[in-house]
Design a protein around this motif. Structure first.
Motif, PDB file in Angstrom:
ATOM      1  N   MET A 193      -2.811  -2.232  -7.942  1.00 55.53           N
ATOM      2  CA  MET A 193      -4.178  -2.363  -7.471  1.00 55.53           C
ATOM      3  C   MET A 193      -4.667  -0.999  -6.989  1.00 55.53           C
ATOM      4  O   MET A 193      -3.915  -0.235  -6.397  1.00 55.53           O
ATOM      5  N   PHE A 194      -5.922  -0.736  -7.256  1.00 55.05           N
ATOM      6  CA  PHE A 194      -6.574   0.472  -6.758  1.00 55.05           C
ATOM      7  C   PHE A 194      -7.737  -0.013  -5.901  1.00 55.05           C
ATOM      8  O   PHE A 194      -8.515  -0.860  -6.315  1.00 55.05           O
ATOM      9  N   SER A 195      -7.849   0.536  -4.696  1.00 55.62           N
ATOM     10  CA  SER A 195      -8.898   0.112  -3.766  1.00 55.62           C
ATOM     11  C   SER A 195      -9.733   1.303  -3.314  1.00 55.62           C
ATOM     12  O   SER A 195      -9.216   2.413  -3.199  1.00 55.62           O
ATOM     13  N   LEU A 196     -10.991   1.020  -3.049  1.00 54.43           N
ATOM     14  CA  LEU A 196     -11.875   2.052  -2.531  1.00 54.43           C
ATOM     15  C   LEU A 196     -12.787   1.440  -1.479  1.00 54.43           C
ATOM     16  O   LEU A 196     -13.564   0.531  -1.761  1.00 54.43           O
ATOM     17  N   GLU A 197     -12.656   1.951  -0.257  1.00 59.72           N
ATOM     18  CA  GLU A 197     -13.566   1.563   0.813  1.00 59.72           C
ATOM     19  C   GLU A 197     -14.629   2.646   0.889  1.00 59.72           C
ATOM     20  O   GLU A 197     -14.326   3.821   1.096  1.00 59.72           O
ATOM     21  N   LEU A 198     -15.879   2.247   0.731  1.00 53.74           N
ATOM     22  CA  LEU A 198     -16.978   3.195   0.594  1.00 53.74           C
ATOM     23  C   LEU A 198     -17.491   3.750   1.913  1.00 53.74           C
ATOM     24  O   LEU A 198     -17.620   3.022   2.894  1.00 53.74           O
ATOM     25  N   ASP A 199     -17.832   5.030   1.871  1.00 55.91           N
ATOM     26  CA  ASP A 199     -18.466   5.704   3.008  1.00 55.91           C
ATOM     27  C   ASP A 199     -19.958   5.916   2.752  1.00 55.91           C
ATOM     28  O   ASP A 199     -20.623   6.606   3.519  1.00 55.91           O
ATOM     29  N   ARG A 200     -20.449   5.336   1.663  1.00 55.29           N
ATOM     30  CA  ARG A 200     -21.861   5.490   1.313  1.00 55.29           C
ATOM     31  C   ARG A 200     -22.284   4.372   0.376  1.00 55.29           C
ATOM     32  O   ARG A 200     -21.446   3.731  -0.238  1.00 55.29           O
ATOM     33  N   ARG A 229       0.877  -1.175   0.000  1.00 57.88           N
ATOM     34  CA  ARG A 229       0.000   0.000   0.000  1.00 57.88           C
ATOM     35  C   ARG A 229       0.911   1.220   0.000  1.00 57.88           C
ATOM     36  O   ARG A 229       1.597   1.500   0.979  1.00 57.88           O
ATOM     37  N   CYS A 230       0.883   1.950  -1.090  1.00 57.09           N
ATOM     38  CA  CYS A 230       1.786   3.089  -1.276  1.00 57.09           C
ATOM     39  C   CYS A 230       1.181   4.408  -0.834  1.00 57.09           C
ATOM     40  O   CYS A 230       1.910   5.327  -0.454  1.00 57.09           O
ATOM     41  N   SER A 231      -0.136   4.515  -0.902  1.00 57.97           N
ATOM     42  CA  SER A 231      -0.787   5.763  -0.525  1.00 57.97           C
ATOM     43  C   SER A 231      -2.261   5.518  -0.252  1.00 57.97           C
ATOM     44  O   SER A 231      -2.832   4.535  -0.710  1.00 57.97           O
ATOM     45  N   GLU A 232      -2.835   6.468   0.500  1.00 55.10           N
ATOM     46  CA  GLU A 232      -4.247   6.369   0.873  1.00 55.10           C
ATOM     47  C   GLU A 232      -4.774   7.776   1.098  1.00 55.10           C
ATOM     48  O   GLU A 232      -4.132   8.570   1.788  1.00 55.10           O
ATOM     49  N   VAL A 233      -5.928   8.080   0.506  1.00 52.46           N
ATOM     50  CA  VAL A 233      -6.531   9.405   0.683  1.00 52.46           C
ATOM     51  C   VAL A 233      -8.048   9.281   0.789  1.00 52.46           C
ATOM     52  O   VAL A 233      -8.642   8.348   0.246  1.00 52.46           O
ATOM     53  N   GLU A 234      -8.622  10.235   1.501  1.00 52.80           N
ATOM     54  CA  GLU A 234     -10.081  10.307   1.555  1.00 52.80           C
ATOM     55  C   GLU A 234     -10.555  10.925   0.248  1.00 52.80           C
ATOM     56  O   GLU A 234     -10.007  11.918  -0.214  1.00 52.80           O
ATOM     57  N   LEU A 235     -11.540  10.307  -0.366  1.00 51.96           N
ATOM     58  CA  LEU A 235     -12.079  10.792  -1.625  1.00 51.96           C
ATOM     59  C   LEU A 235     -13.365  11.559  -1.357  1.00 51.96           C
ATOM     60  O   LEU A 235     -14.319  11.002  -0.806  1.00 51.96           O
ATOM     61  N   LYS A 236     -13.347  12.825  -1.731  1.00 58.27           N
ATOM     62  CA  LYS A 236     -14.532  13.663  -1.581  1.00 58.27           C
ATOM     63  C   LYS A 236     -14.977  14.122  -2.963  1.00 58.27           C
ATOM     64  O   LYS A 236     -14.160  14.461  -3.803  1.00 58.27           O
ATOM     65  N   MET A 284     -16.781  16.870  -5.152  1.00 55.73           N
ATOM     66  CA  MET A 284     -17.030  18.315  -5.113  1.00 55.73           C
ATOM     67  C   MET A 284     -16.569  18.921  -3.794  1.00 55.73           C
ATOM     68  O   MET A 284     -17.072  19.953  -3.378  1.00 55.73           O
ATOM     69  N   GLY A 285     -15.661  18.248  -3.116  1.00 54.99           N
ATOM     70  CA  GLY A 285     -15.117  18.759  -1.865  1.00 54.99           C
ATOM     71  C   GLY A 285     -16.119  18.809  -0.729  1.00 54.99           C
ATOM     72  O   GLY A 285     -15.826  19.342   0.333  1.00 54.99           O
ATOM     73  N   LEU A 286     -17.300  18.228  -0.947  1.00 49.42           N
ATOM     74  CA  LEU A 286     -18.364  18.351   0.044  1.00 49.42           C
ATOM     75  C   LEU A 286     -18.605  17.107   0.882  1.00 49.42           C
ATOM     76  O   LEU A 286     -18.793  17.181   2.083  1.00 49.42           O
ATOM     77  N   PHE A 287     -18.661  15.951   0.225  1.00 46.68           N
ATOM     78  CA  PHE A 287     -18.980  14.757   0.997  1.00 46.68           C
ATOM     79  C   PHE A 287     -18.026  13.618   0.647  1.00 46.68           C
ATOM     80  O   PHE A 287     -17.545  13.506  -0.466  1.00 46.68           O
ATOM     81  N   SER A 288     -17.778  12.816   1.648  1.00 44.11           N
ATOM     82  CA  SER A 288     -16.845  11.706   1.490  1.00 44.11           C
ATOM     83  C   SER A 288     -17.521  10.540   0.778  1.00 44.11           C
ATOM     84  O   SER A 288     -18.608  10.114   1.144  1.00 44.11           O
ATOM     85  N   VAL A 289     -16.840  10.053  -0.246  1.00 47.16           N
ATOM     86  CA  VAL A 289     -17.290   8.874  -0.968  1.00 47.16           C
ATOM     87  C   VAL A 289     -16.647   7.646  -0.343  1.00 47.16           C
ATOM     88  O   VAL A 289     -17.236   6.582  -0.282  1.00 47.16           O
ATOM     89  N   GLY A 290     -15.419   7.832   0.135  1.00 42.94           N
ATOM     90  CA  GLY A 290     -14.705   6.717   0.736  1.00 42.94           C
ATOM     91  C   GLY A 290     -13.217   7.003   0.797  1.00 42.94           C
ATOM     92  O   GLY A 290     -12.775   8.136   0.621  1.00 42.94           O
ATOM     93  N   THR A 291     -12.455   5.953   1.041  1.00 44.88           N
ATOM     94  CA  THR A 291     -11.003   6.053   1.132  1.00 44.88           C
ATOM     95  C   THR A 291     -10.391   5.258  -0.013  1.00 44.88           C
ATOM     96  O   THR A 291     -10.659   4.057  -0.148  1.00 44.88           O
ATOM     97  N   ALA A 292      -9.587   5.941  -0.822  1.00 43.64           N
ATOM     98  CA  ALA A 292      -8.934   5.321  -1.973  1.00 43.64           C
ATOM     99  C   ALA A 292      -7.483   5.021  -1.630  1.00 43.64           C
ATOM    100  O   ALA A 292      -6.837   5.781  -0.911  1.00 43.64           O
ATOM    101  N   SER A 293      -6.969   3.913  -2.164  1.00 46.08           N
ATOM    102  CA  SER A 293      -5.560   3.588  -1.954  1.00 46.08           C
ATOM    103  C   SER A 293      -4.961   2.994  -3.222  1.00 46.08           C
ATOM    104  O   SER A 293      -5.643   2.361  -4.024  1.00 46.08           O
ATOM    105  N   LEU A 294      -3.659   3.226  -3.363  1.00 50.01           N
ATOM    106  CA  LEU A 294      -2.883   2.731  -4.493  1.00 50.01           C
ATOM    107  C   LEU A 294      -1.883   1.717  -3.965  1.00 50.01           C
ATOM    108  O   LEU A 294      -1.179   1.986  -2.982  1.00 50.01           O
TER     109      LEU A 294
END
Length: 172
Positions: free
Chosen positions: A62-69, A25-32, A34-44
């Motif tokens: 691999m690209f991963s996304l853990e959903l917040d919705r 896992r090289c990186s991880e960021v919260e994905l928002k 329109m800068g308003l609501f979190s979709v989830g956490t993405a990682s490379l």
């Protein structure tokens, strides 16, 4: 745009489940969106984080996304297809290479807390997982690496996410 964003998020998560032991896992960021609501956490995930500049090349990743919705599978399918068509500069979904269409059309509905991983093994396969369960496996016929254009191409799903994932990975 929000629908496309949600779809891309799901696509990202589909890859991580398959070969997580060989990838770091090289990186991880919260994905928002329109800068308003979190979709989830993405990682490379890559075999060598210092080579994040090669993310669009034929290297394992691999690209991963853990959903917040919750997300509708059809929204993800539409988003993946639209982003691939736009980033590859092709005329329509019908012109997508077989392995890209195979994976882009494999998304299913997902709920808050679930994870999608998109995994690529050069010359072998492109795969989509949900919560570690294989949803679809598509043989790589030479274009599988192009699926990552969705997140890391010239016209990515979310430019800020792209930049942050690549910057974090480059610092490792």
């Amino acid at each position: 745009m929000m629908r496309a964003g949600l779809t891309l998020c799901l696509l990202v998560t589909a890859f991580a489940s398959a070969d997580a032991t060989a990838l770091e896992r090289c990186s991880e960021v919260e994905l928002k969106v329109m800068g308003l609501f979190s979709v989830g956490t993405a990682s490379l995930h890559l075999t060598d984080c210092s080579e994040s500049d090669r993310v669009l090349e034929r290297v394992p990743k691999m690209f991963s996304l853990e959903l917040d919705r919750d997300m509708a599978g059809q929204d993800l399918v539409d988003s993946a297809n639209e982003l691939l068509v736009e980033n590859l500069g092709i005329s329509s979904r019908d012109a997508l290479p077989e392995e890209l269409a195979c994976l882009a059309n494999a998304y299913i509905d997902a709920e808050d807390g679930e994870r999608f991983d998109v995994s690529y093994e050069p010359d072998e396969r492109l795969a989509l997982y949900r919560n570690g369960e294989l949803l679809e496996e598509c043989p790589d016929r030479g274009h599988g690496h192009e699926y990552f254009q969705i997140w890391f191409g010239e016209k990515p799903f979310n430019d800020r996410m792209k930049k942050r994932l690549l910057e974090q990975a480059g610092r490792r």
